[in-house]
Design a protein around this motif. Structure first.
Motif, PDB file in Angstrom:
ATOM      1  N   ARG A   1       0.833  -1.202   0.000  1.00  0.00           N
ATOM      2  CA  ARG A   1       0.000   0.000   0.000  1.00  0.00           C
ATOM      3  C   ARG A   1       0.864   1.246   0.000  1.00  0.00           C
ATOM      4  O   ARG A   1       0.588   2.230  -0.683  1.00  0.00           O
ATOM      5  N   TRP A   2       1.931   1.239   0.783  1.00  0.00           N
ATOM      6  CA  TRP A   2       2.847   2.369   0.779  1.00  0.00           C
ATOM      7  C   TRP A   2       3.488   2.546  -0.588  1.00  0.00           C
ATOM      8  O   TRP A   2       3.684   3.653  -1.054  1.00  0.00           O
ATOM      9  N   ARG A   3       3.821   1.430  -1.239  1.00  0.00           N
ATOM     10  CA  ARG A   3       4.467   1.519  -2.539  1.00  0.00           C
ATOM     11  C   ARG A   3       3.531   2.138  -3.559  1.00  0.00           C
ATOM     12  O   ARG A   3       3.921   2.948  -4.384  1.00  0.00           O
ATOM     13  N   HIS A   4       2.233   1.744  -3.496  1.00  0.00           N
ATOM     14  CA  HIS A   4       1.269   2.318  -4.430  1.00  0.00           C
ATOM     15  C   HIS A   4       1.004   3.790  -4.103  1.00  0.00           C
ATOM     16  O   HIS A   4       0.741   4.586  -4.993  1.00  0.00           O
ATOM     17  N   ALA A   5       1.058   4.140  -2.822  1.00  0.00           N
ATOM     18  CA  ALA A   5       0.768   5.521  -2.436  1.00  0.00           C
ATOM     19  C   ALA A   5       1.956   6.451  -2.676  1.00  0.00           C
ATOM     20  O   ALA A   5       1.799   7.654  -2.724  1.00  0.00           O
ATOM     21  N   ARG A   6       3.154   5.855  -2.826  1.00  0.00           N
ATOM     22  CA  ARG A   6       4.341   6.676  -3.008  1.00  0.00           C
ATOM     23  C   ARG A   6       4.287   7.395  -4.342  1.00  0.00           C
ATOM     24  O   ARG A   6       3.929   6.827  -5.361  1.00  0.00           O
ATOM     25  N   GLN A   7       4.655   8.652  -4.339  1.00  0.00           N
ATOM     26  CA  GLN A   7       4.583   9.445  -5.557  1.00  0.00           C
ATOM     27  C   GLN A   7       5.749   9.111  -6.474  1.00  0.00           C
ATOM     28  O   GLN A   7       6.841   8.800  -6.017  1.00  0.00           O
ATOM     29  N   SER A   8       5.486   9.179  -7.772  1.00  0.00           N
ATOM     30  CA  SER A   8       6.499   8.912  -8.787  1.00  0.00           C
ATOM     31  C   SER A   8       6.948  10.233  -9.379  1.00  0.00           C
ATOM     32  O   SER A   8       6.139  11.040  -9.818  1.00  0.00           O
ATOM     33  N   LEU A   9       8.267  10.446  -9.385  1.00  0.00           N
ATOM     34  CA  LEU A   9       8.812  11.667  -9.977  1.00  0.00           C
ATOM     35  C   LEU A   9       8.533  11.699 -11.471  1.00  0.00           C
ATOM     36  O   LEU A   9       8.198  12.749 -12.028  1.00  0.00           O
ATOM     37  N   ARG A  10       8.636  10.533 -12.138  1.00  0.00           N
ATOM     38  CA  ARG A  10       8.369  10.486 -13.579  1.00  0.00           C
ATOM     39  C   ARG A  10       6.912  10.869 -13.869  1.00  0.00           C
ATOM     40  O   ARG A  10       6.636  11.678 -14.755  1.00  0.00           O
ATOM     41  N   LYS A  11       5.979  10.292 -13.111  1.00  0.00           N
ATOM     42  CA  LYS A  11       4.570  10.612 -13.331  1.00  0.00           C
ATOM     43  C   LYS A  11       4.287  12.078 -13.045  1.00  0.00           C
ATOM     44  O   LYS A  11       3.513  12.731 -13.753  1.00  0.00           O
ATOM     45  N   ARG A  12       4.914  12.604 -11.999  1.00  0.00           N
ATOM     46  CA  ARG A  12       4.678  14.006 -11.678  1.00  0.00           C
ATOM     47  C   ARG A  12       5.212  14.909 -12.795  1.00  0.00           C
ATOM     48  O   ARG A  12       4.551  15.878 -13.186  1.00  0.00           O
ATOM     49  N   LEU A  13       6.401  14.596 -13.315  1.00  0.00           N
ATOM     50  CA  LEU A  13       6.953  15.397 -14.402  1.00  0.00           C
ATOM     51  C   LEU A  13       6.062  15.330 -15.644  1.00  0.00           C
ATOM     52  O   LEU A  13       5.758  16.347 -16.265  1.00  0.00           O
ATOM     53  N   LEU A  14       5.647  14.114 -15.986  1.00  0.00           N
ATOM     54  CA  LEU A  14       4.833  13.955 -17.187  1.00  0.00           C
ATOM     55  C   LEU A  14       3.467  14.608 -17.021  1.00  0.00           C
ATOM     56  O   LEU A  14       2.936  15.217 -17.950  1.00  0.00           O
ATOM     57  N   THR A  15       2.885  14.469 -15.843  1.00  0.00           N
ATOM     58  CA  THR A  15       1.592  15.120 -15.598  1.00  0.00           C
ATOM     59  C   THR A  15       1.733  16.632 -15.651  1.00  0.00           C
ATOM     60  O   THR A  15       0.889  17.335 -16.223  1.00  0.00           O
ATOM     61  N   THR A  16       2.811  17.130 -15.074  1.00  0.00           N
ATOM     62  CA  THR A  16       3.053  18.569 -15.098  1.00  0.00           C
ATOM     63  C   THR A  16       3.210  19.080 -16.526  1.00  0.00           C
ATOM     64  O   THR A  16       2.799  20.199 -16.840  1.00  0.00           O
ATOM     65  N   LEU A  17       3.788  18.263 -17.387  1.00  0.00           N
ATOM     66  CA  LEU A  17       3.965  18.674 -18.781  1.00  0.00           C
ATOM     67  C   LEU A  17       2.717  18.415 -19.616  1.00  0.00           C
ATOM     68  O   LEU A  17       2.420  19.162 -20.551  1.00  0.00           O
ATOM     69  N   LEU A  18       1.977  17.342 -19.296  1.00  0.00           N
ATOM     70  CA  LEU A  18       0.812  16.989 -20.104  1.00  0.00           C
ATOM     71  C   LEU A  18      -0.291  18.044 -19.986  1.00  0.00           C
ATOM     72  O   LEU A  18      -0.940  18.393 -20.975  1.00  0.00           O
ATOM     73  N   VAL A  19      -0.518  18.536 -18.799  1.00  0.00           N
ATOM     74  CA  VAL A  19      -1.580  19.528 -18.599  1.00  0.00           C
ATOM     75  C   VAL A  19      -1.316  20.796 -19.414  1.00  0.00           C
ATOM     76  O   VAL A  19      -2.195  21.270 -20.147  1.00  0.00           O
ATOM     77  N   PRO A  20      -0.091  21.374 -19.357  1.00  0.00           N
ATOM     78  CA  PRO A  20       0.142  22.554 -20.208  1.00  0.00           C
ATOM     79  C   PRO A  20       0.061  22.236 -21.697  1.00  0.00           C
ATOM     80  O   PRO A  20      -0.415  23.076 -22.480  1.00  0.00           O
ATOM     81  N   LEU A  21       0.519  21.032 -22.102  1.00  0.00           N
ATOM     82  CA  LEU A  21       0.431  20.685 -23.520  1.00  0.00           C
ATOM     83  C   LEU A  21      -1.028  20.585 -23.970  1.00  0.00           C
ATOM     84  O   LEU A  21      -1.384  21.019 -25.079  1.00  0.00           O
ATOM     85  N   THR A  22      -1.874  20.003 -23.125  1.00  0.00           N
ATOM     86  CA  THR A  22      -3.300  19.929 -23.464  1.00  0.00           C
ATOM     87  C   THR A  22      -3.919  21.322 -23.529  1.00  0.00           C
ATOM     88  O   THR A  22      -4.700  21.635 -24.444  1.00  0.00           O
TER      89      THR A  22
END
Length: 467
Positions: A6-27
């Motif tokens: 559960r902790w592993r699933h709850a842990r934030q991913s730097l890759r996902k955060r970077l991609l999400t941060t970039l995907l929203v402005p691109l959209t």
């Protein structure tokens, strides 16, 4: 699912955060670009249709001038002018003398429209709840001198918006492909960049007890703050481990003699039935226990004094002119028992320093203990406070046998005892004083006492901040 998973699933991913941060402005960029494309296409469609509308108006005016013998529009021409697949267009011909000649009576140009001669004029109008774009031209009536004709053609805006939407729909796939390509490139760039952390991760994973610095070599600039923080942590851990190892070594060194003596005198007491021998062995055991207890206490005090520098909340504003007399008064009874005249001298005004009350008490206790132990019976010991420019000097002076000049420079070393001293001690008291003074950013000076007799220990404190 286990707690670890559960902790592993709850842990934030730097890759996902970077991609999400970039995907929203691109959209958002895609939506903004689509809006800009639609507005630009609509402006272009309006321009093309306005040109065509003016040309149609000129053509109708020419038709009225050349091909209409009676000045009327034939039904066939009227049908073509008003035809639109999903609605209708409008036209009108107004005479200045006769009013409406042909077309829709509601499509009359507004008054004052023709201010610059006979040039075609474009304007917006609403008929039957329809928004229209109209073009009007004023011409001379070829069949009636002195009469003016106003020829107008209007069309709905449907075709214009339809063409703009078609241009938008044609551009969206290309823009979407461009955004997807950019997103994939960002994904590849992020993944490739994060792989640069693998050597550092492997290097740290392969370490067992190695606390050497990571260093700045082959470390990305963005990761340098993290690696330097880790190096700082390693340095503190090395210091703590070194302190721990030194404490163990010091404890083993200092407690070996008392423990060996305890074993010897315990064997003496067990090997004899003589009460006097047993009593003497027990007295020795008691003294050795007290010695071991004092040694262990001073070792712990030295370890505390050697801890890291100030942290938030460690220090407070203290008035030595009030604190030192209070601490000295607590030791007067012991001084009387040891037949030593213990006194205090100092100014009445405040002497402010930034310090730790407990550490200062421990430092002063060790200075007084040193005098009580080595000054000798009948001696005089004075604790004093004075100013040295902006600094504050705390001094403990006695008139005992003192320390030969050749050994004064070694005072403050761990386990150092002046050769020839008959008093038993651990050699840690002045070392503790030295470390506590360093913790307070103070200087320690060792001097001979008044008239060259005894020992004078001076602690020079910096003034409190803001004073």
């Amino acid at each position: 699912m286990s707690q670890r998973l559960r902790w592993r699933h709850a842990r934030q991913s730097l890759r996902k955060r970077l991609l999400t941060t970039l995907l929203v402005p691109l959209t958002a960029l895609l939506l903004l670009n689509s809006l800009i494309t639609y507005v630009g296409a609509l402006i272009y469609a309006n321009h093309v249709h306005d040109v065509n509308l003016v040309n149609d108006t000129l053509t109708l005016a020419q038709l009225m001038a050349d091909k209409s013998p009676d000045g009327l529009v034939t039904p066939q021409a009227q049908f073509l002018l008003e035809y639109e697949p999903e609605g209708r267009n409008y036209f009108s011909v107004f005479s200045e003398h006769h009013g409406l000649i042909a077309g829709n009576p509601a499509l009359k140009p507004p008054s004052g429209l023709f201010t610059d001669g006979h040039a075609p004029q474009r304007y917006d109008v609403r008929i039957e709840r329809h928004a229209l774009r109209a073009a009007s031209i004023q011409m001379r009536n070829p069949r009636e001198p002195g009469d003016q004709l106003e020829v107008t053609i209007a069309e709905t805006l449907r075709d214009r918006h339809l063409e703009a939407r078609q241009i938008l729909l044609l551009s969206i796939p290309a823009q979407a492909l461009l955004i997807i390509a950019a997103f994939l490139l960002v994904w590849l760039g992020v993944s490739t960049s994060l792989r640069q952390l693998e050597p550092l991760t492997n290097q740290l994973a392969n370490r067992e007890h190695d606390l050497a610095p990571i260093g700045d070599a082959e470390v990305p600039v963005e990761i340098l703050p993290l690696t330097r923080t880790i190096d700082g942590l390693f340095a503190r851990l090395r210091g703590m481990l070194a302190l721990h190892e030194r404490f163990i070594a010091d404890a083993a060194h200092q407690l070996r003699t008392p423990l060996a003596g305890l074993s010897v005198h315990a064997d003496r007491a067990q090997a004899t039935a003589d009460p006097a021998t047993i009593k003497d062995a027990l007295n020795h055991i008691q003294r050795l226990i007290l010695r071991a207890n004092r040694t262990s206490s001073q070792l712990l005090a030295l370890t505390r004094a050697q801890t890291a520098g100030h942290e938030a909340g460690d220090t407070e504003r203290l008035d030595l002119a009030m604190l030192v007399p209070e601490l000295v008064s607590q030791r007067v009874h012991e001084a009387l028992v040891a037949d030593i005249d213990l006194g205090y001298e100092g100014p009445t005004g405040p002497l402010l320093v930034d310090g730790d009350r407990h550490r200062l008490q421990e430092m002063l206790d060790n200075l007084i203990d040193n005098g009580l132990r080595y000054a000798g019976r009948g001696s005089v010991m004075t604790v004093s406070l004075d100013r040295e420019d902006k600094h504050i000097c705390l001094a403990v002076e006695d008139n005992g046998p003192g320390v030969p000049p050749a050994w004064i420079e070694r005072l403050g070393e761990r386990f150092f005892r002046v050769p020839g001293s008959e008093e038993q001690g651990s050699g840690l008291g002045l070392a503790i004083v030295q470390r506590i003074a360093e913790w307070h950013a103070a200087r320690v000076r060792y001097r001979s006492g008044n008239n060259g007799r005894g020992l004078r220990v001076e602690i020079v404190f910096p003034p409190a901040h803001g004073t």
